[in-house]
Design a protein around this motif. Structure first.
Motif, PDB file in Angstrom:
ATOM      1  N   ILE A  41      33.147  18.404  45.550  1.00  0.00           N
ATOM      2  CA  ILE A  41      32.975  17.356  46.548  1.00  0.00           C
ATOM      3  C   ILE A  41      33.050  18.008  47.915  1.00  0.00           C
ATOM      4  N   LEU A  42      32.032  17.758  48.712  1.00  0.00           N
ATOM      5  CA  LEU A  42      31.997  18.304  50.066  1.00  0.00           C
ATOM      6  C   LEU A  42      32.490  17.245  51.034  1.00  0.00           C
ATOM      7  N   ARG A  43      33.314  17.655  51.963  1.00  0.00           N
ATOM      8  CA  ARG A  43      33.813  16.732  52.984  1.00  0.00           C
ATOM      9  C   ARG A  43      32.818  16.674  54.130  1.00  0.00           C
ATOM     10  N   PHE A  44      32.499  15.473  54.569  1.00  0.00           N
ATOM     11  CA  PHE A  44      31.526  15.292  55.646  1.00  0.00           C
ATOM     12  C   PHE A  44      31.958  16.039  56.905  1.00  0.00           C
ATOM     13  N   GLU A  45      33.263  16.074  57.160  1.00  0.00           N
ATOM     14  CA  GLU A  45      33.775  16.733  58.363  1.00  0.00           C
ATOM     15  C   GLU A  45      33.444  18.218  58.391  1.00  0.00           C
ATOM     16  N   HIS A  46      33.215  18.823  57.232  1.00  0.00           N
ATOM     17  CA  HIS A  46      32.921  20.255  57.125  1.00  0.00           C
ATOM     18  C   HIS A  46      31.637  20.483  56.328  1.00  0.00           C
ATOM     19  N   LEU A  47      30.733  19.546  56.368  1.00  0.00           N
ATOM     20  CA  LEU A  47      29.578  19.549  55.469  1.00  0.00           C
ATOM     21  C   LEU A  47      28.741  20.824  55.583  1.00  0.00           C
ATOM     22  N   GLN A  48      28.360  21.222  56.789  1.00  0.00           N
ATOM     23  CA  GLN A  48      27.513  22.415  56.944  1.00  0.00           C
ATOM     24  C   GLN A  48      28.236  23.656  56.445  1.00  0.00           C
ATOM     25  N   GLN A  49      29.492  23.802  56.793  1.00  0.00           N
ATOM     26  CA  GLN A  49      30.262  24.975  56.376  1.00  0.00           C
ATOM     27  C   GLN A  49      30.379  25.041  54.850  1.00  0.00           C
ATOM     28  N   GLU A  50      30.706  23.914  54.221  1.00  0.00           N
ATOM     29  CA  GLU A  50      30.852  23.908  52.774  1.00  0.00           C
ATOM     30  C   GLU A  50      29.507  24.072  52.072  1.00  0.00           C
ATOM     31  N   PHE A  51      28.450  23.503  52.663  1.00  0.00           N
ATOM     32  CA  PHE A  51      27.109  23.668  52.107  1.00  0.00           C
ATOM     33  C   PHE A  51      26.694  25.134  52.154  1.00  0.00           C
ATOM     34  N   CYS A  52      27.023  25.825  53.238  1.00  0.00           N
ATOM     35  CA  CYS A  52      26.706  27.259  53.329  1.00  0.00           C
ATOM     36  C   CYS A  52      27.396  28.047  52.220  1.00  0.00           C
ATOM     37  N   GLY A  53      28.622  27.676  51.892  1.00  0.00           N
ATOM     38  CA  GLY A  53      29.327  28.348  50.797  1.00  0.00           C
ATOM     39  C   GLY A  53      28.596  28.201  49.482  1.00  0.00           C
ATOM     40  N   ILE A  54      28.080  27.019  49.217  1.00  0.00           N
ATOM     41  CA  ILE A  54      27.313  26.796  47.991  1.00  0.00           C
ATOM     42  C   ILE A  54      25.994  27.557  48.046  1.00  0.00           C
ATOM     43  N   ALA A  55      25.322  27.540  49.202  1.00  0.00           N
ATOM     44  CA  ALA A  55      24.056  28.255  49.347  1.00  0.00           C
ATOM     45  C   ALA A  55      24.249  29.755  49.133  1.00  0.00           C
ATOM     46  N   ARG A  56      25.338  30.309  49.659  1.00  0.00           N
ATOM     47  CA  ARG A  56      25.606  31.738  49.444  1.00  0.00           C
ATOM     48  C   ARG A  56      25.804  32.026  47.959  1.00  0.00           C
ATOM     49  N   MET A  57      26.481  31.124  47.279  1.00  0.00           N
ATOM     50  CA  MET A  57      26.731  31.307  45.850  1.00  0.00           C
ATOM     51  C   MET A  57      25.415  31.224  45.058  1.00  0.00           C
ATOM     52  N   LEU A  58      24.543  30.283  45.413  1.00  0.00           N
ATOM     53  CA  LEU A  58      23.313  30.074  44.663  1.00  0.00           C
ATOM     54  C   LEU A  58      22.156  30.966  45.101  1.00  0.00           C
ATOM     55  N   PHE A  59      22.037  31.180  46.422  1.00  0.00           N
ATOM     56  CA  PHE A  59      20.862  31.871  46.962  1.00  0.00           C
ATOM     57  C   PHE A  59      21.197  33.181  47.660  1.00  0.00           C
ATOM     58  N   GLU A  60      22.494  33.510  47.706  1.00  0.00           N
ATOM     59  CA  GLU A  60      22.974  34.724  48.358  1.00  0.00           C
ATOM     60  C   GLU A  60      22.606  34.773  49.833  1.00  0.00           C
ATOM     61  N   GLU A  61      22.526  33.610  50.461  1.00  0.00           N
ATOM     62  CA  GLU A  61      22.289  33.524  51.897  1.00  0.00           C
ATOM     63  C   GLU A  61      22.725  32.145  52.394  1.00  0.00           C
ATOM     64  N   ASP A  62      23.017  32.074  53.683  1.00  0.00           N
ATOM     65  CA  ASP A  62      23.347  30.779  54.280  1.00  0.00           C
ATOM     66  C   ASP A  62      22.085  29.945  54.388  1.00  0.00           C
ATOM     67  N   ARG A  63      22.235  28.673  54.299  1.00  0.00           N
ATOM     68  CA  ARG A  63      21.133  27.729  54.495  1.00  0.00           C
ATOM     69  C   ARG A  63      21.606  26.652  55.458  1.00  0.00           C
ATOM     70  N   VAL A  64      20.709  26.222  56.301  1.00  0.00           N
ATOM     71  CA  VAL A  64      21.025  25.139  57.222  1.00  0.00           C
ATOM     72  C   VAL A  64      20.688  23.819  56.542  1.00  0.00           C
ATOM     73  N   LEU A  65      21.649  22.925  56.538  1.00  0.00           N
ATOM     74  CA  LEU A  65      21.439  21.608  55.973  1.00  0.00           C
ATOM     75  C   LEU A  65      20.671  20.775  56.989  1.00  0.00           C
ATOM     76  N   PRO A  66      19.464  20.329  56.651  1.00  0.00           N
ATOM     77  CA  PRO A  66      18.665  19.587  57.637  1.00  0.00           C
ATOM     78  C   PRO A  66      19.256  18.203  57.908  1.00  0.00           C
ATOM     79  N   ARG A  67      19.042  17.728  59.129  1.00  0.00           N
ATOM     80  CA  ARG A  67      19.452  16.361  59.472  1.00  0.00           C
ATOM     81  C   ARG A  67      18.240  15.477  59.342  1.00  0.00           C
ATOM     82  N   ARG A  68      18.373  14.471  58.524  1.00  0.00           N
ATOM     83  CA  ARG A  68      17.290  13.515  58.327  1.00  0.00           C
ATOM     84  C   ARG A  68      17.853  12.118  58.503  1.00  0.00           C
ATOM     85  N   ASN A  69      16.995  11.216  58.877  1.00  0.00           N
ATOM     86  CA  ASN A  69      17.381   9.813  59.016  1.00  0.00           C
ATOM     87  C   ASN A  69      18.526   9.605  59.996  1.00  0.00           C
ATOM     88  N   SER A  70      18.653  10.484  60.983  1.00  0.00           N
ATOM     89  CA  SER A  70      19.705  10.254  61.965  1.00  0.00           C
ATOM     90  C   SER A  70      19.267   9.125  62.889  1.00  0.00           C
TER      91      SER A  70
END
Length: 104
Positions: A41-70
């Motif tokens: 479970i990712l916390r919204f307060e740290h969403l980009q940081q936690e998402f980068c951790g998952i991206a590094r694990m899966l893709f071996e690189e940081d990924r930027v989480l796009p903002r949509r529907n803002s």
């Protein structure tokens, strides 16, 4: 708030609007077996940081989480909630609050 949530609930569990307001713990465990359905479970307060951790694990690189529907529209502001709204929210989402309080 209560009228809106209850109107969405009355539409039924398969209604798209209901999934946005239903207690989110509904998505964590299988309703019949109680089996846990999520790994993390990712916390919204740290969403980009936690998402980068998952991206590094899966893709071996940081990924930027796009903002949509803002939106610039803020329909439900905390400062505009009445005491009844706050009481309803605390009661209706009590299981969500309990679960979140136990997260690290």
């Amino acid at each position: 708030v209560e009228d809106y949530v209850m109107a969405m609930q009355a539409r039924g569990p398969r209604n798209d609007a209901w999934r946005h307001v239903c207690p989110q713990v509904n998505y964590l465990y299988h309703p019949d077996t109680g089996e846990q359905l999520v790994d993390r479970i990712l916390r919204f307060e740290h969403l980009q940081q936690e998402f980068c951790g998952i991206a590094r694990m899966l893709f071996e690189e940081d990924r930027v989480l796009p903002r949509r529907n803002s939106s610039t529209t803020v329909e439900w502001q905390v400062k505009l909630l009445t005491a009844d709204d706050r009481a309803f929210i605390a009661d209706f989402y009590a299981e969500d609050y309990r679960f979140l309080a136990e997260l690290p």
